[in-house]
Scaffold this active site. Sequence first.
Site, PDB file in Angstrom:
ATOM      1  N   CYS A 273       0.815  -1.231   0.000  1.00  0.00           N
ATOM      2  CA  CYS A 273       0.000   0.000   0.000  1.00  0.00           C
ATOM      3  C   CYS A 273       0.840   1.269   0.000  1.00  0.00           C
ATOM      4  O   CYS A 273       0.399   2.321  -0.444  1.00  0.00           O
ATOM      5  CB  CYS A 273      -0.923   0.021   1.214  1.00  0.00           C
ATOM      6  SG  CYS A 273      -2.012  -1.388   1.286  1.00  0.00           S
TER       7      CYS A 273
ATOM      8  N   HIS B 130      -4.477   6.951   4.059  1.00  0.00           N
ATOM      9  CA  HIS B 130      -4.712   5.642   3.436  1.00  0.00           C
ATOM     10  C   HIS B 130      -6.157   5.234   3.701  1.00  0.00           C
ATOM     11  O   HIS B 130      -6.664   5.396   4.810  1.00  0.00           O
ATOM     12  CB  HIS B 130      -3.740   4.633   4.068  1.00  0.00           C
ATOM     13  CG  HIS B 130      -3.808   3.267   3.473  1.00  0.00           C
ATOM     14  ND1 HIS B 130      -3.993   3.041   2.132  1.00  0.00           N
ATOM     15  CD2 HIS B 130      -3.689   2.037   4.050  1.00  0.00           C
ATOM     16  CE1 HIS B 130      -3.992   1.735   1.902  1.00  0.00           C
ATOM     17  NE2 HIS B 130      -3.820   1.111   3.043  1.00  0.00           N
TER      18      HIS B 130
ATOM     19  N   ASN C 232     -10.220  -0.572  -0.093  1.00  0.00           N
ATOM     20  CA  ASN C 232      -8.763  -0.408   0.003  1.00  0.00           C
ATOM     21  C   ASN C 232      -8.135  -0.824  -1.328  1.00  0.00           C
ATOM     22  O   ASN C 232      -8.123  -2.005  -1.668  1.00  0.00           O
ATOM     23  CB  ASN C 232      -8.249  -1.274   1.152  1.00  0.00           C
ATOM     24  CG  ASN C 232      -6.748  -1.168   1.352  1.00  0.00           C
ATOM     25  OD1 ASN C 232      -6.042  -0.573   0.537  1.00  0.00           O
ATOM     26  ND2 ASN C 232      -6.255  -1.748   2.435  1.00  0.00           N
TER      27      ASN C 232
HETATM   28  C1  LIG Z   1     -10.490  -6.564   9.059  1.00  0.00           C
HETATM   29  C2  LIG Z   1     -11.294  -5.714  10.008  1.00  0.00           C
HETATM   30  C3  LIG Z   1     -12.292  -4.872   9.245  1.00  0.00           C
HETATM   31  C4  LIG Z   1     -12.076  -6.622  10.945  1.00  0.00           C
HETATM   32  O1  LIG Z   1     -12.813  -5.851  11.869  1.00  0.00           O
HETATM   33  P1  LIG Z   1     -12.869  -6.284  13.397  1.00  0.00           P
HETATM   34  O2  LIG Z   1     -13.759  -5.323  14.068  1.00  0.00           O
HETATM   35  O3  LIG Z   1     -11.439  -6.383  13.886  1.00  0.00           O
HETATM   36  O4  LIG Z   1     -13.577  -7.663  13.311  1.00  0.00           O
HETATM   37  P2  LIG Z   1     -13.052  -9.100  13.775  1.00  0.00           P
HETATM   38  O5  LIG Z   1     -11.990  -9.596  12.861  1.00  0.00           O
HETATM   39  O6  LIG Z   1     -12.763  -9.045  15.237  1.00  0.00           O
HETATM   40  O7  LIG Z   1     -14.357  -9.962  13.538  1.00  0.00           O
HETATM   41  C5  LIG Z   1     -15.533  -9.742  14.296  1.00  0.00           C
HETATM   42  C6  LIG Z   1     -16.585 -10.727  13.842  1.00  0.00           C
HETATM   43  O8  LIG Z   1     -17.036 -10.384  12.529  1.00  0.00           O
HETATM   44  C7  LIG Z   1     -16.934 -11.527  11.671  1.00  0.00           C
HETATM   45  N1  LIG Z   1     -16.638 -11.085  10.316  1.00  0.00           N
HETATM   46  C8  LIG Z   1     -15.428 -10.908   9.752  1.00  0.00           C
HETATM   47  N2  LIG Z   1     -15.574 -10.492   8.476  1.00  0.00           N
HETATM   48  C9  LIG Z   1     -16.899 -10.392   8.254  1.00  0.00           C
HETATM   49  C10 LIG Z   1     -17.664 -10.003   7.158  1.00  0.00           C
HETATM   50  N3  LIG Z   1     -17.116  -9.628   5.979  1.00  0.00           N
HETATM   51  N4  LIG Z   1     -19.006 -10.007   7.257  1.00  0.00           N
HETATM   52  C11 LIG Z   1     -19.604 -10.371   8.397  1.00  0.00           C
HETATM   53  N5  LIG Z   1     -18.929 -10.753   9.497  1.00  0.00           N
HETATM   54  C12 LIG Z   1     -17.587 -10.765   9.416  1.00  0.00           C
HETATM   55  C13 LIG Z   1     -15.829 -12.351  12.273  1.00  0.00           C
HETATM   56  O9  LIG Z   1     -15.924 -13.694  11.878  1.00  0.00           O
HETATM   57  C14 LIG Z   1     -16.062 -12.153  13.756  1.00  0.00           C
HETATM   58  O10 LIG Z   1     -17.104 -13.015  14.152  1.00  0.00           O
HETATM   59  P3  LIG Z   1     -17.076 -13.736  15.601  1.00  0.00           P
HETATM   60  O11 LIG Z   1     -17.070 -12.601  16.594  1.00  0.00           O
HETATM   61  O12 LIG Z   1     -18.319 -14.533  15.588  1.00  0.00           O
HETATM   62  O13 LIG Z   1     -15.818 -14.526  15.617  1.00  0.00           O
HETATM   63  C15 LIG Z   1     -10.385  -4.793  10.845  1.00  0.00           C
HETATM   64  O14 LIG Z   1      -9.632  -5.563  11.768  1.00  0.00           O
HETATM   65  C16 LIG Z   1      -9.427  -4.009  10.006  1.00  0.00           C
HETATM   66  O15 LIG Z   1      -9.831  -3.209   9.168  1.00  0.00           O
HETATM   67  N6  LIG Z   1      -8.117  -4.173  10.234  1.00  0.00           N
HETATM   68  C17 LIG Z   1      -7.117  -3.476   9.496  1.00  0.00           C
HETATM   69  C18 LIG Z   1      -7.030  -4.079   8.141  1.00  0.00           C
HETATM   70  C19 LIG Z   1      -6.226  -3.252   7.208  1.00  0.00           C
HETATM   71  O16 LIG Z   1      -6.162  -2.066   7.322  1.00  0.00           O
HETATM   72  N7  LIG Z   1      -5.640  -3.934   6.240  1.00  0.00           N
HETATM   73  C20 LIG Z   1      -4.946  -3.360   5.183  1.00  0.00           C
HETATM   74  C21 LIG Z   1      -3.699  -2.722   5.610  1.00  0.00           C
HETATM   75  S1  LIG Z   1      -3.035  -1.930   4.241  1.00  0.00           S
END
Ligand SMILES: CC(C)(COP(=O)(O)OP(=O)(O)OC[C@H]1O[C@@H](n2cnc3c(N)ncnc32)[C@H](O)[C@@H]1OP(=O)(O)O)[C@@H](O)C(=O)NCCC(=O)NCCS
Length: 324
Positions: free
Chosen positions: A112, A251, A281
């Site tokens: 990125c 970003h 993203n």
């Molecule tokens: C990926 C991201 C959106 C996940 O959000 P989060 O609030 O951390 O969510 P979690 O991973 O804890 O998941 C929470 C729940 O949602 C569920 N879930 C994950 N993706 C899902 C989706 N697309 N739709 C529905 N539910 C989803 C998970 O399975 C989890 O369920 P559980 O509680 O029953 O286990 C977040 O962590 C994020 O944006 N991180 C940074 C990623 C990033 O910036 N990446 C690129 C860097 S360049």
Amino acid sequence: MYNVILGTGSAAPDNVVTNHDLEKIMDTNDEWIVQRTGIKSRHIALPGEKFSDFAVPAAQQALARSGLVAADLDMILAGTMTPDQLMPSGACTVQALLGADKATAMDICAACSGFIYGLSIADKYLKCDPSLNILVIGGEIVSHHLDWDDRTTAVLFGDAVGAAVVGARETGHRLLAVETGSNGNLGDLLYIEGTGSKTPVTKDFDIDNNYIKMRGREIFKHAIKNMVEVSNRALASAGKTVDQVTKIIPHQANMRIIEMLAKQFKKPMDEVFVNIDRYGNTSAGTIPVALNEAANSDFLEPGDLVLMTVFGGGLTWAAAVIEW
Ligand SMILES: CC(C)(COP(=O)(O)OP(=O)(O)OC[C@H]1O[C@@H](n2cnc3c(N)ncnc32)[C@H](O)[C@@H]1OP(=O)(O)O)[C@@H](O)C(=O)NCCC(=O)NCCS
């Protein structure tokens, strides 16, 4: 003479995939995606569409707005991890399609952070030779590395490419400072295992190795910490303070990350550029696409002190400060 942004451009596939479209192919829903990420839709390349299909029009827009033609380019730097082919580089492919015959062309593989890494290299080249005209591209066709059965990554990303031409001039949108950083020890938080020399394509190649893998929660924490650190470093090297910043182009990885960044810098959200709702993203595309949209709308005004900051796989991070 100052190093300035002469012109910007961007392009994305016509095909738009909404959260409701994704609901039909995986166990997800619009409410979850909007609440947790801010994304409503993203552009996804159709089969056959490739990096250069979008890098070339983005570059042509940036050149036209710069008042330059391809033959004026001395260098092309493409921040991408998804060039048309592994070899030649995406930058060389773009060079040929543009007809930028005198340019030196190369890719920058910083996930990125690729576009701001490219700006950093351009900035330093220009300090050695102010006569250069440098095209910096950033963007991806990242969808080819998405596992549509993995809802934790597939909903987050999209395809787009942006570009900027930089050169040294007496006036213009002045690039005051660019700072970068990386930490390879944290490479396993966000990676694509396959097609490199470690896991090459063989007849037994497991397609799972072609997909992005991410530990989202850990990435989240590192994203905030490192974007704040590198932004402060870029502001210090520009001789500015965060209070003087009037616009932020962050970003576009997650709306909650963007909001936390704004909070850290004590800036209201109307001073922060957001297009994650329409793009998701786009990896190295987020900053140049956002810069182009900000530059060609009323978001950026003459005199603005603009902070751009990014974070990505590697891990890598970077920030740039521009006097608009
Ligand atoms: C990926 C991201 C959106 C996940 O959000 P989060 O609030 O951390 O969510 P979690 O991973 O804890 O998941 C929470 C729940 O949602 C569920 N879930 C994950 N993706 C899902 C989706 N697309 N739709 C529905 N539910 C989803 C998970 O399975 C989890 O369920 P559980 O509680 O029953 O286990 C977040 O962590 C994020 O944006 N991180 C940074 C990623 C990033 O910036 N990446 C690129 C860097 S360049």
